[in-house]
Design an enzyme around this catalytic site. Structure first.
Site, PDB file in Angstrom:
ATOM      1  N   CYS A  84      63.081  85.924  43.864  1.00  0.00           N
ATOM      2  CA  CYS A  84      63.908  84.757  44.160  1.00  0.00           C
ATOM      3  C   CYS A  84      63.078  83.665  44.853  1.00  0.00           C
ATOM      4  O   CYS A  84      62.198  83.080  44.254  1.00  0.00           O
ATOM      5  CB  CYS A  84      65.143  85.155  44.969  1.00  0.00           C
ATOM      6  SG  CYS A  84      66.431  83.874  44.980  1.00  0.00           S
ATOM      7  N   HIS A 189      67.710  89.526  41.756  1.00  0.00           N
ATOM      8  CA  HIS A 189      67.520  90.392  42.927  1.00  0.00           C
ATOM      9  C   HIS A 189      67.624  91.851  42.514  1.00  0.00           C
ATOM     10  O   HIS A 189      68.736  92.365  42.328  1.00  0.00           O
ATOM     11  CB  HIS A 189      68.591  90.086  43.982  1.00  0.00           C
ATOM     12  CG  HIS A 189      68.404  88.782  44.679  1.00  0.00           C
ATOM     13  ND1 HIS A 189      67.679  88.665  45.841  1.00  0.00           N
ATOM     14  CD2 HIS A 189      68.843  87.534  44.384  1.00  0.00           C
ATOM     15  CE1 HIS A 189      67.677  87.395  46.234  1.00  0.00           C
ATOM     16  NE2 HIS A 189      68.384  86.692  45.358  1.00  0.00           N
ATOM     17  N   GLU A 191      67.231  94.390  44.361  1.00  0.00           N
ATOM     18  CA  GLU A 191      67.895  95.153  45.428  1.00  0.00           C
ATOM     19  C   GLU A 191      69.411  95.038  45.376  1.00  0.00           C
ATOM     20  O   GLU A 191      70.117  95.825  46.013  1.00  0.00           O
ATOM     21  CB  GLU A 191      67.375  94.698  46.800  1.00  0.00           C
ATOM     22  CG  GLU A 191      67.911  93.380  47.320  1.00  0.00           C
ATOM     23  CD  GLU A 191      67.248  92.155  46.727  1.00  0.00           C
ATOM     24  OE1 GLU A 191      67.577  91.041  47.172  1.00  0.00           O
ATOM     25  OE2 GLU A 191      66.398  92.313  45.826  1.00  0.00           O
TER      26      GLU A 191
END
Length: 211
Positions: A84, A189, A191
């Protein structure tokens, strides 16, 4: 024991990134460390540069912590994952904050999503498809057109379109993944992307930095 450094510059969801990497590292002799210590980052076998927020604040904090040269060195010689804002910061220039110079490690710029006739909301937030442009070790066991989670108002426009590793459609077709030698950059992302995100990070933990 292999070591992975997550760059801590006071911005971003570092704990979420750490937890996802720890899950990806289960059963492996891998240590995950959140740190802003240049020596610890340089000593790591792999480096993750995450981030959310404003690019100007990001660059200022990195300067305050004397991490600019460390990031340049690590991005030049070891498996390096930018996520990002950590992706965007490696480019030359961002339109954010009325224009912000960035690292310039990757030729190209970062642009704001323009207004659109479809009235799509900015930021681009939520799940969207990533179309893999070619095989790469970080796509291993990830099906074509898998969905990943995004939160961003800006997107990269690289000079070398041949190095775009994944694309996504939102207002326009933009580069959502990019590879330059030992550097892999992801606008999404991992995660926040559940099991496919973990698989992506698992692939990163075994990647030797070549394609």
């Amino acid at each position: 024991m292999s070591h992975v450094a997550i760059i801590d510059y006071g911005m971003g969801n570092l704990r979420s990134v750490s937890r996802a990497l720890e899950k990806a590292a289960e059963g492996k002799k891998i240590s995950i460390k959140i740190t802003n210590n240049p020596q610890v980052i340089k000593a790591a076998e792999r480096v993750v540069f995450p981030g959310v927020g404003a690019i100007r604040d990001c660059m200022q904090e990195l300067r305050n912590l004397n991490l600019e040269s460390t990031i340049r060195e690590c991005a030049a010689n070891k498996p390096f994952l930018g996520v990002c804002l950590g992706m965007q910061a490696l480019f030359e220039f961002s339109e954010e904050n009325e224009g912000t110079p960035c690292f310039g490690i990757v030729p190209g710029k970062v642009c704001h999503f323009s207004t659109n006739q479809l009235s799509l909301k900015i930021p681009h937030m939520g799940w969207n498809i990533v179309h893999q442009q070619y095989n790469h070790p970080l796509w291993q066991d990830i099906p074509q057109n898998s969905r990943f989670y995004f939160v961003h108002s800006y997107y990269i426009v690289p000079q070398q379109s041949s190095l775009i590793t994944g694309t996504t459609d939102y207002i326009t077709t933009f580069a959502s993944a990019f590879t330059q030698k030992n550097i892999f950059l992801a606008q999404f992302h991992p995660e926040k992307s559940q099991q496919l995100g973990v698989q992506f990070l698992t692939n990163f933990l075994t990647w030797n930095g070549t394609t």
